[in-house]
Design an enzyme around this catalytic site. Structure first.
Site, short mmCIF file in Angstrom:
data_model
loop_
_atom_site.label_atom_id
_atom_site.label_comp_id
_atom_site.label_asym_id
_atom_site.label_seq_id
_atom_site.Cartn_x
_atom_site.Cartn_y
_atom_site.Cartn_z
N PHE A 181 -10.32 52.36 19.74
CA PHE A 181 -10.83 53.37 20.33
C PHE A 181 -11.95 52.19 21.86
O PHE A 181 -12.30 52.99 22.50
CB PHE A 181 -12.06 53.30 19.87
N ARG B 218 -30.95 46.50 14.14
CA ARG B 218 -29.67 46.95 14.03
C ARG B 218 -29.69 47.76 12.67
O ARG B 218 -29.26 48.94 12.79
CB ARG B 218 -28.65 45.57 13.55
N THR C 79 -22.33 52.57 12.21
CA THR C 79 -21.71 52.74 13.66
C THR C 79 -21.70 54.53 13.90
O THR C 79 -22.06 55.22 14.90
CB THR C 79 -20.36 52.47 13.70
N ARG D 7 -29.72 56.25 14.15
CA ARG D 7 -28.55 57.47 14.50
C ARG D 7 -27.59 58.35 13.24
O ARG D 7 -26.85 59.72 14.28
CB ARG D 7 -27.19 56.85 14.82
N ASN E 61 -23.09 58.21 20.06
CA ASN E 61 -23.70 57.47 18.90
C ASN E 61 -24.54 56.26 19.35
O ASN E 61 -25.84 55.81 19.21
CB ASN E 61 -23.33 56.30 17.87
N GLU F 65 -24.13 38.78 25.69
CA GLU F 65 -24.54 40.11 25.86
C GLU F 65 -25.48 39.88 26.83
O GLU F 65 -25.60 40.71 28.48
CB GLU F 65 -24.73 41.29 25.00
P1 IDP Z 1 -21.45 48.97 16.61
O1 IDP Z 1 -22.35 49.54 17.63
O2 IDP Z 1 -22.34 49.58 15.40
O3 IDP Z 1 -22.12 47.69 16.33
P2 IDP Z 1 -18.42 48.95 17.11
O4 IDP Z 1 -18.27 48.58 15.31
O5 IDP Z 1 -19.01 47.18 17.01
O6 IDP Z 1 -19.89 49.36 16.22
O7 IDP Z 1 -17.91 49.48 17.53
C1 IDP Z 1 -18.66 49.50 19.25
C2 IDP Z 1 -18.64 51.27 19.82
O8 IDP Z 1 -17.67 51.48 19.59
C3 IDP Z 1 -19.73 51.99 18.90
O9 IDP Z 1 -20.75 52.12 18.68
C4 IDP Z 1 -18.78 53.30 19.23
O10 IDP Z 1 -19.58 53.78 19.75
C5 IDP Z 1 -17.46 53.03 19.37
N1 IDP Z 1 -16.49 53.61 18.09
C6 IDP Z 1 -16.89 52.43 16.98
N2 IDP Z 1 -15.59 52.26 16.28
C7 IDP Z 1 -15.01 54.40 16.58
C8 IDP Z 1 -14.24 54.53 16.48
O11 IDP Z 1 -13.59 54.51 14.69
N3 IDP Z 1 -13.74 55.35 17.23
C9 IDP Z 1 -14.90 56.41 18.12
N4 IDP Z 1 -15.22 55.21 18.74
C10 IDP Z 1 -15.48 54.03 17.52
MG MG Z 2 -20.51 46.21 17.89
#
Ligand code: IDP
Ligand code: MG
Length: 153
Positions: free
Chosen positions: A57, A85, A91, A102, A112, A126
């Site tokens: 992704f 968070r 997520t 979300r 999201n 960051e």
């Molecule tokens: P987070 O934003 O809740 O910390 P992370 O795992 O860090 O989640 O992933 C970063 C961003 O990547 C997510 O907010 C989402 O926009 C995208 N993302 C994560 N996993 C997927 C997936 O399986 N498919 C598509 N997009 C994803």
């Molecule tokens: Mg993250």
């Protein structure tokens, strides 16, 4: 007080949900220490999501975050990283509980709405991607004595 990087993603800006989401943080008692509306560059996106490099992704995520303006903020408060968070929710919008950002505003995996740092190390890495030290303001809010009691700090 702890600081965290929050980015309201392109879907939030396009769907005119910025005020709604910022309002939640204000009402919770969190303080906005810096704010910027910007178009994320390719380099900033790659830094922001460096931990996901190589995942399936990653490329579409970088394309999404650079596709249209975002609102980046430094948010400050007691345990701000965890508080934000929890307010964001998990997520993927589809499974996120109502009451979370979300869960209230989305159903998508990629779209999201919001990014929030997931640890002090992440926040430390960051925040400088988007803000210089001098852009982060230290000021007191008049209601602060009513947000935190003596036992909180
Ligand atoms: P987070 O934003 O809740 O910390 P992370 O795992 O860090 O989640 O992933 C970063 C961003 O990547 C997510 O907010 C989402 O926009 C995208 N993302 C994560 N996993 C997927 C997936 O399986 N498919 C598509 N997009 C994803
Ligand atoms: Mg993250």
């Amino acid at each position: 007080m702890e600081r965290t990087l929050v980015v309201l993603k392109p879907d939030t800006v396009q769907r005119r949900l910025m005020g709604e989401i910022i309002g939640r943080f204000e009402r919770r008692g969190l303080k906005i220490a810096a704010v910027r509306l910007l178009k994320v560059s390719q380099g900033q996106a790659e830094e922001m999501y460096s931990v996901h490099k190589g995942k399936d992704f990653y490329q579409p995520l970088v394309e999404f975050i650079t596709s249209s303006p975002v609102l980046a903020m430094v948010i400050e408060g007691l345990d701000a990283i965890a508080v934000v968070r929890t307010m964001m929710g998990p997520t993927f919008g589809l499974g996120a509980p109502s009451g979370s950002i979300r869960g209230d505003f989305g159903v998508s995996k990629r779209y999201n709405l919001i990014h929030g740092s997931d640890s002090p190390e992440s926040a430390g890495r960051e925040i400088p991607i988007f803000f210089r030290d001098e852009d982060i303001l230290q000021y007191s809010l008049a209601e602060e004595p009513w947000v935190y009691s003596a036992i909180d700090k």
